[in-house]
Design an enzyme around this catalytic site. Sequence first.
Site, mmCIF file in Angstrom:
data_model
loop_
_atom_site.group_PDB
_atom_site.id
_atom_site.type_symbol
_atom_site.label_atom_id
_atom_site.label_comp_id
_atom_site.label_asym_id
_atom_site.label_seq_id
_atom_site.Cartn_x
_atom_site.Cartn_y
_atom_site.Cartn_z
ATOM 1 N N LYS A 116 3.069 26.040 -0.342
ATOM 2 C CA LYS A 116 2.130 25.174 0.850
ATOM 3 C C LYS A 116 1.689 23.917 -0.089
ATOM 4 C CE LYS A 116 0.933 28.633 3.786
ATOM 5 N NZ LYS A 116 1.607 29.761 3.504
ATOM 6 N N LYS A 158 -5.423 31.081 0.500
ATOM 7 C CA LYS A 158 -3.811 31.151 1.354
ATOM 8 C C LYS A 158 -3.156 31.082 0.039
ATOM 9 C CE LYS A 158 -3.071 28.985 5.227
ATOM 10 N NZ LYS A 158 -2.630 27.727 5.674
ATOM 11 N N GLY A 164 2.645 34.510 8.524
ATOM 12 C CA GLY A 164 2.732 36.282 9.039
ATOM 13 C C GLY A 164 0.987 36.481 8.257
ATOM 14 N N GLY A 165 0.354 36.009 7.692
ATOM 15 C CA GLY A 165 -0.924 36.047 8.162
ATOM 16 C C GLY A 165 -1.025 37.085 6.387
ATOM 17 N N HIS A 208 -4.702 26.474 16.589
ATOM 18 C CA HIS A 208 -2.895 26.643 16.041
ATOM 19 C C HIS A 208 -2.277 25.978 16.392
ATOM 20 C CE1 HIS A 208 -0.490 29.209 12.975
ATOM 21 N NE2 HIS A 208 0.252 27.655 13.946
ATOM 22 N N HIS A 235 -4.617 36.605 10.698
ATOM 23 C CA HIS A 235 -4.467 34.713 11.191
ATOM 24 C C HIS A 235 -2.197 35.717 11.560
ATOM 25 C CE1 HIS A 235 -7.440 33.458 8.815
ATOM 26 N NE2 HIS A 235 -7.554 34.957 7.622
ATOM 27 N N GLU A 275 3.300 23.156 11.517
ATOM 28 C CA GLU A 275 1.786 23.871 12.120
ATOM 29 C C GLU A 275 0.309 22.787 12.055
ATOM 30 O OE1 GLU A 275 1.538 27.762 11.383
ATOM 31 O OE2 GLU A 275 4.230 27.883 12.232
ATOM 32 N N ARG A 297 12.364 27.633 9.486
ATOM 33 C CA ARG A 297 13.711 28.709 10.131
ATOM 34 C C ARG A 297 12.922 28.839 11.997
ATOM 35 N NH1 ARG A 297 9.122 32.259 11.318
ATOM 36 N NH2 ARG A 297 7.615 32.359 9.418
#
Length: 655
Positions: A116, A158, A164-165, A208, A235, A275, A297
Site C-alpha cells: 500500500k 494498516k 480483508g480487514g 468506501h 473493516h 478502492e 484480482r
Amino acid sequence: MITRLLIANRGEIACRVIRTAKRLGITTVAVHSDADAGALHVEMADEAVRIGPAPAAESYLDIDAILKAAKATCADAIHPGYGFLSENPAFVEAVEAAGLVFVGPSADAIRAMGLKDAAKALMEKAGVPVVPGYHGDSQNADFLAGEADQIGYPVLIKARAGGGGKGMRKVERAGDFKSALESCRREAQGAFGDDAVLIEKYVTAPRHIEVQVFGDAHGNVVHLFERDCSLQRRHQKVIEEAPAPGMTEEVRAAMTGAAVRAARAIGYQGAGTVEFIADGSGPLRPDGFWFMEMNTRLQVEHPVTEAITGLDLVEWQLRVASGEPLPRDQDEIAICGHAFEARLYAEDPANGFLPQTGTLAHLAFGDARIDTGVRSGDAISPFYDPMIAKLITHSGSREQALGRLRRALAETHVAGTMTNRAFLLALASHDGFAAGELDTGLIDRDVDALTAKPETSDMAVALAAIAALDLDPADPRLGWRLWGEASHQVRLLQGDTMIGRRLILHGHGSVTLEGETPFRLDNLVRDTTTIGGNSGSRGFAAGLVRYQSAGATHVSVLLGGASHDFTVPDPLTAGADIAGSGDAVTAPMTGIVRLIDVDVGQAVSAGDRLAVVEAMKMEHPLTAPRDGTIAAIHGEPGSAVEGGAVLIALEPDED
C-alpha cells in the site's frame, strides 16, 4: 481461447469460475485439500486433484503442489480466484515459467499495487488523490507513534500487504497506539508474512466506494462503474451495492477517471478494483475522495457489477487472458437498475461476530442469485473463511432491489451452525441504510440493535415442540385416547434457558400449547423442512427442521423472518446445571494461542485481557469474566486449542 482451466481456489469463487468456464466450453480442473475432498467445487469440476492437508499453507498456498496438479491434468491456464495466491507475484511468475497462462494481471502490476505504501506513492505521481498519512519505510514503533501524533487522531494502522480487514486497527488516542500496532503486526505477519504497516488519517464519516476496471493486452482500459461497500464491520464488507447511492454524474466522472488513470499507470490487464475512501459527512464531491488501494484480482462483490451491466466478468477475464481485446468499449457499457449483495457467514453476531464451525444440517435460500460453495450436509471447517453464500438481488430501482434482498434473507433458513442472517436482515431493514444515509461506522453505531435476538413467541415454541416430538399433526389418530386428552410434556433448551411446556394434541392438524394464555394452531401440515397452518383466522408458513448433531437432537424454526434454535435435552441430564461456573476462560473456537498475558497466581480484574487466540486469520482476545486469581494455564503461545477447551482457570470464587 483457453481450453483447460485449473482453478487454484475453493468454495464459492471456484464454483463461480467453473460455471462460466463450462458455459464457454472450457474443461475445468479443481484442486482440493483433505478437508475439501467432498466439496461442491470438486463435484462440479471435470477433474479434481488433491494438493495437500487441510491447512491452507500446506495446500491452497503451496505453489509447487498447484503447478504439479496443472501439469498432471494438462491444464493450459490457472485462475487464482481471490484470496490465497491471487495477488502473489511469485505465483504469477511460477505459472508463466511453467508455460501456463495466468488469468489475471502481470507480476509487475501486482507488485506495483501489492504494498500500500508504494502504491500510494505511484498514485500520487499519476495524479490520483491519496489519503494523508505516513507511507514510508521506517517501522520503528516510536517513530510511527510520532507520525501518528503529527497526522492527528483518530488514525488507522494498516498492514501494507493487507486486505480483508486483517492487520488493521483504528486508534482513537495516543495511549492505545503501541498495543494496537503490536496486534496489527502479529495479525499481518500471520496472514501475509509481512508485518510492515502504514499510518493514515481516519476520515470521519467515511464511505468506501470502489471502481471496477478492466484492461487488456492491447492497451484498452475501461471502467464498469462503481460499487458502494460502506457497510462494514472490522473493516470487512457485509452488504455491497451498485451503483453507489447519492452518486452524481460529476463525481462519477471524477472517480472513474481516477480509477482508469490508476490502471493505465501500471499497464493493467484483467479485472481489478480501485478502492477509494470518500467523505460521507455530506453529499459526495469531486474533490472529496482519496485512493486507498487497488485489488489486483476479481472482488468478492463483483456480482453486483455483473447485475447492473449485464456482463459476465469471469468471461471477460478468460477472454482477456486468452489475448482477446475487451469485449466492449467504454461507450457500450451502461448501468441498468440497482443491485445488492449480502454475505452470509457462519458467525455469531451477538458474540463479537466470532466465526463458527459446524455441519449445515439444512440450507435453503430465498429468491435471489446465490453464489455458494456449500450444500446441506457440508461442514464449515475452522481452516478457511466461514462464508456460506452470497445473496444477490437486482431490480429497476434501489428501493425494489433492497426489498428483494430483505425478502430473500427472510426466506433463507440455515440449521446446524450460527449465522449472521438475522443481522443481515436487520441491516437491510435499517432506516438510514434504506434512505441511502450510510458510512463505514453505521454498523458500529447501531450494533446492539442490529444484533438483538428476537423474542421467542408461543408459536415458535409450539412448532419446535411438534418437531421435538417428531409429530405429524395432520395424522387423524394423533389426538385419539380412550379417555382423557392426548398431551406431551416438552422440554426445550434455548441458549441457557430451559423451556418446559405441555402440548395438547387434538388430532386432525390441531394442537394447543399450554401457558398463561393457551395458544392453539389448526390445519397444520408438516413435511421434513416446512410447516403451515392457521393461527386463529390467519394463515402462516414456517421453516421447521429437526436434526442430529453432536449426539443431541436439535430443532430450528424460521418464522416471520426470525430464526429460533433449540436443543432437545436428554431426559437423563435435563436437570443438570447448564450455566458455566465463571471459573474458566474457554477458547471461543478452534485456533492457535498467540499470547498468554498472565501468570499463575496473578490477580486479575473483570475485563482484563488474559490471552489472544487466532482463528480463521483473525485475533480474538480472551478476557477475565470476573475479578480473581489465575489458578492454571492450559496452553502456551503457538499451541493449538480446541473450541470450548479451558485455556485459563481462575481460583474458585469463595462467595
